[in-house]
Design a protein around this motif. Structure first.
Motif, PDB file in Angstrom:
ATOM      1  N   ASN A  96     -19.473  23.550  28.768  1.00  0.00           N
ATOM      2  CA  ASN A  96     -19.549  24.976  28.430  1.00  0.00           C
ATOM      3  C   ASN A  96     -19.171  25.845  29.625  1.00  0.00           C
ATOM      4  O   ASN A  96     -18.532  26.879  29.464  1.00  0.00           O
ATOM      5  N   THR A 147     -25.689  25.705  29.284  1.00  0.00           N
ATOM      6  CA  THR A 147     -26.432  24.481  29.001  1.00  0.00           C
ATOM      7  C   THR A 147     -25.834  23.226  29.617  1.00  0.00           C
ATOM      8  O   THR A 147     -26.567  22.314  29.981  1.00  0.00           O
ATOM      9  N   ASP A 148     -24.500  23.148  29.730  1.00  0.00           N
ATOM     10  CA  ASP A 148     -23.895  21.925  30.258  1.00  0.00           C
ATOM     11  C   ASP A 148     -22.571  22.222  30.958  1.00  0.00           C
ATOM     12  O   ASP A 148     -22.065  23.343  30.912  1.00  0.00           O
ATOM     13  N   ASP A 149     -22.021  21.181  31.603  1.00  0.00           N
ATOM     14  CA  ASP A 149     -20.790  21.325  32.383  1.00  0.00           C
ATOM     15  C   ASP A 149     -19.609  21.774  31.526  1.00  0.00           C
ATOM     16  O   ASP A 149     -18.820  22.620  31.929  1.00  0.00           O
ATOM     17  N   SER A 209     -23.938  25.213  35.344  1.00  0.00           N
ATOM     18  CA  SER A 209     -24.487  24.345  34.313  1.00  0.00           C
ATOM     19  C   SER A 209     -25.909  23.924  34.665  1.00  0.00           C
ATOM     20  O   SER A 209     -26.159  23.474  35.782  1.00  0.00           O
ATOM     21  N   LYS A 210     -26.798  24.040  33.709  1.00  0.00           N
ATOM     22  CA  LYS A 210     -28.169  23.565  33.916  1.00  0.00           C
ATOM     23  C   LYS A 210     -28.194  22.069  34.216  1.00  0.00           C
ATOM     24  O   LYS A 210     -29.114  21.582  34.857  1.00  0.00           O
ATOM     25  N   ALA A 211     -27.162  21.354  33.783  1.00  0.00           N
ATOM     26  CA  ALA A 211     -27.088  19.907  34.015  1.00  0.00           C
ATOM     27  C   ALA A 211     -26.967  19.567  35.498  1.00  0.00           C
ATOM     28  O   ALA A 211     -27.220  18.435  35.893  1.00  0.00           O
ATOM     29  N   ASP A 212     -26.605  20.544  36.322  1.00  0.00           N
ATOM     30  CA  ASP A 212     -26.434  20.286  37.752  1.00  0.00           C
ATOM     31  C   ASP A 212     -27.727  20.418  38.545  1.00  0.00           C
ATOM     32  O   ASP A 212     -27.702  20.408  39.772  1.00  0.00           O
TER      33      ASP A 212
END
Length: 161
Positions: free
Chosen positions: A60, A56-58, A37-40
């Motif tokens: 997904n 894009t996120d956790d 995830s890019k959020a990480d």
């Protein structure tokens, strides 16, 4: 030999980066079956060059994975689990931390999630040791791939019975 399961890897950037490096180095999971995830954090974007899937996120990332690997220090584990606690049902979750237990994780995630808790400790010689506990009913056919994942992350592993 690489297991053909799909794994979502989440956590704090330093712990997560070391975990993904270990999975790739030991060829435990093919890079294309690792979802990040890019959020990480921006540090994990480098794994896209190795063939890992960057989403894009956790949430997904979790949706794509059969297994969810959470790598974080104990004081940050709750924060890492919070945004994804409702979407782990039906999946296998491997939590790796210096202080982690099956009951702590079970209290924070969706019912129906099978849990493998890997509590880590640094030994006097500098090696990392992990002790594994499973939630009740953890499928036996998933234990070997999950243990192989844990073995890639630590130098020695003890399986609790």
């Amino acid at each position: 030999m690489a297991h053909k399961i799909r794994i979502a890897c989440l956590g704090t950037s330093d712990h997560l980066s070391r975990a993904v490096d270990a999975l790739l180095k030991d060829d435990v999971i093919p890079a294309e079956n690792i979802f990040l995830s890019k959020a990480d954090g921006p540090e994990i974007e480098r794994f896209a060059a190795n063939g890992c899937q960057l989403l894009t996120d956790d949430m997904n990332a979790i949706i794509k994975g059969e297994v969810v690997l959470i790598a974080a220090p104990s004081e940050e584990m709750a924060a890492v689990l919070a945004p994804v606690c409702g979407c782990t049902s039906g999946r296998y979750l491997i939590a790796v931390s210096d202080r982690v237990s099956v009951s702590d994780i079970a209290d924070r995630i969706a019912k129906g999630t099978q849990i493998m808790a890997v509590q880590t400790a640094q030994q006097e010689d500098g090696t990392l040791h992990g002790t594994v506990d499973y939630s009740k009913g953890f499928a036996s056919y998933m234990k070997l791939p999950c243990e192989d994942i844990a073995r890639a992350l630590v130098d020695t592993l003890t399986i609790s019975e």
